[in-house]
Design a protein around this motif. Structure first.
Motif, mmCIF file in Angstrom:
data_model
loop_
_atom_site.group_PDB
_atom_site.id
_atom_site.type_symbol
_atom_site.label_atom_id
_atom_site.label_comp_id
_atom_site.label_asym_id
_atom_site.label_seq_id
_atom_site.Cartn_x
_atom_site.Cartn_y
_atom_site.Cartn_z
ATOM 1 N N ARG A 1 33.464 -18.229 6.239
ATOM 2 C CA ARG A 1 32.880 -16.905 6.086
ATOM 3 C C ARG A 1 33.818 -15.871 6.655
ATOM 4 N NH1 ARG A 1 27.261 -17.735 8.598
ATOM 5 N NH2 ARG A 1 28.542 -17.155 10.313
ATOM 6 N N THR B 1 34.268 -12.538 8.676
ATOM 7 C CA THR B 1 33.507 -11.793 9.670
ATOM 8 C C THR B 1 33.727 -10.312 9.423
ATOM 9 O OG1 THR B 1 33.762 -13.538 11.284
ATOM 10 C CG2 THR B 1 33.146 -11.382 12.129
ATOM 11 N N LYS C 1 24.621 -19.387 18.113
ATOM 12 C CA LYS C 1 23.789 -19.698 16.933
ATOM 13 C C LYS C 1 23.948 -18.535 15.955
ATOM 14 C CE LYS C 1 19.121 -21.078 15.514
ATOM 15 N NZ LYS C 1 18.723 -20.072 14.551
ATOM 16 N N ASP C 2 24.691 -18.756 14.869
ATOM 17 C CA ASP C 2 25.039 -17.676 13.957
ATOM 18 C C ASP C 2 24.225 -17.655 12.675
ATOM 19 O OD1 ASP C 2 26.151 -19.962 12.888
ATOM 20 O OD2 ASP C 2 28.134 -19.082 12.560
ATOM 21 N N VAL C 3 23.229 -18.508 12.578
ATOM 22 C CA VAL C 3 22.320 -18.507 11.438
ATOM 23 C C VAL C 3 20.894 -18.642 11.947
ATOM 24 C CG1 VAL C 3 21.505 -19.860 9.449
ATOM 25 C CG2 VAL C 3 23.940 -19.419 9.728
ATOM 26 N N GLN D 1 27.404 -25.116 3.037
ATOM 27 C CA GLN D 1 27.004 -25.323 4.426
ATOM 28 C C GLN D 1 27.724 -24.262 5.241
ATOM 29 O OE1 GLN D 1 24.721 -27.296 5.649
ATOM 30 N NE2 GLN D 1 25.091 -26.884 7.798
ATOM 31 N N CYS D 2 27.079 -23.124 5.452
ATOM 32 C CA CYS D 2 27.743 -21.968 6.053
ATOM 33 C C CYS D 2 27.884 -22.063 7.568
ATOM 34 C CB CYS D 2 26.995 -20.694 5.676
ATOM 35 S SG CYS D 2 25.298 -20.650 6.276
ATOM 36 N N SER D 3 27.093 -22.918 8.201
ATOM 37 C CA SER D 3 27.116 -23.014 9.654
ATOM 38 C C SER D 3 26.485 -24.334 10.071
ATOM 39 C CB SER D 3 26.297 -21.858 10.246
ATOM 40 O OG SER D 3 26.027 -22.067 11.611
ATOM 41 N N TRP E 1 24.367 -24.531 12.203
ATOM 42 C CA TRP E 1 22.980 -24.180 12.508
ATOM 43 C C TRP E 1 22.114 -24.061 11.252
ATOM 44 C CZ3 TRP E 1 21.556 -24.457 17.422
ATOM 45 C CH2 TRP E 1 22.530 -24.297 18.409
ATOM 46 N N HIS F 1 19.286 -18.557 4.836
ATOM 47 C CA HIS F 1 20.177 -18.445 5.994
ATOM 48 C C HIS F 1 20.465 -16.971 6.258
ATOM 49 C CE1 HIS F 1 21.828 -22.657 4.818
ATOM 50 N NE2 HIS F 1 20.577 -22.687 5.258
ATOM 51 N N CYS G 1 22.656 -14.755 8.199
ATOM 52 C CA CYS G 1 23.945 -14.902 8.872
ATOM 53 C C CYS G 1 24.157 -13.745 9.850
ATOM 54 C CB CYS G 1 25.061 -14.941 7.838
ATOM 55 S SG CYS G 1 24.866 -16.322 6.683
ATOM 56 N N THR H 1 26.335 -11.946 13.208
ATOM 57 C CA THR H 1 27.594 -11.806 13.924
ATOM 58 C C THR H 1 27.400 -10.816 15.069
ATOM 59 O OG1 THR H 1 28.377 -9.979 12.548
ATOM 60 C CG2 THR H 1 28.985 -12.205 11.848
#
Length: 152
Positions: free
Chosen positions: A4, A6, A36-38, A100-102, A104, A111, A113, A115
């Motif tokens: 991803r 940022t 935890k980013d998701v 599968q972005c994270s 988490w 999801h 997301c 930041t």
């Protein structure tokens, strides 16, 4: 897995909407303090921007491996309730088998997301709500201060 990008932090001057979401403990604290980013949700939103993280009264039991990995306190007293801080909501997408972005991210969920997490110096007491909502004015002020580098 595609990495991803940022995004740059946004300007959160007065007049820019601020929203809040209530998250069960201990997940709210993990968003602000442990990467935890998701946030996994059963619903989507078109909102993007500053998101205040509220730790709800509800308690979600985590798997033992997560508890060990992050050395989480076993008692609920180690996980405060109320408004804990802010993060940027930069994307919302549905889980797919090839995305599968994270670590988490959970299957069969949306999801959210996140930041740029910024915890408040101290939790701000207050009740949460279901859904995405506008937090009380004092919390909006604290969120904007956290984004500008000021204290609460």
């Amino acid at each position: 897995m595609t990495p991803r990008r940022t995004p740059e932090p946004r300007n959160h001057a007065a007049g820019v909407p601020v929203r809040a979401v209530s998250v069960a403990r201990p997940w709210a604290g993990l968003i602000l303090h442990r990467g935890k980013d998701v946030e996994n949700r059963t619903w989507s939103t078109r909102y993007r921007g500053l998101l205040v993280i509220h730790a709800s009264q509800s308690w979600d039991q985590w798997p033992d491996d997560i508890a060990r990995q992050f050395a989480l306190p076993a008692d609920k007293g180690g996980h405060p309730t109320g408004y804990l801080g802010v993060a940027e909501l930069v994307d919302v997408h549905r889980h797919t088998d090839d995305r599968q972005c994270s670590p988490w991210a959970e299957p069969s969920t949306w999801h959210w997301c996140l930041t740029n997490p910024r915890p408040f110096p101290h939790p701000i007491p207050g009740p949460g709500r279901l859904g995405l909502y506008t937090p009380p004015p004092a919390v909006v002020t604290a969120a904007r201060a956290a984004c500008s580098g000021g204290g609460v």
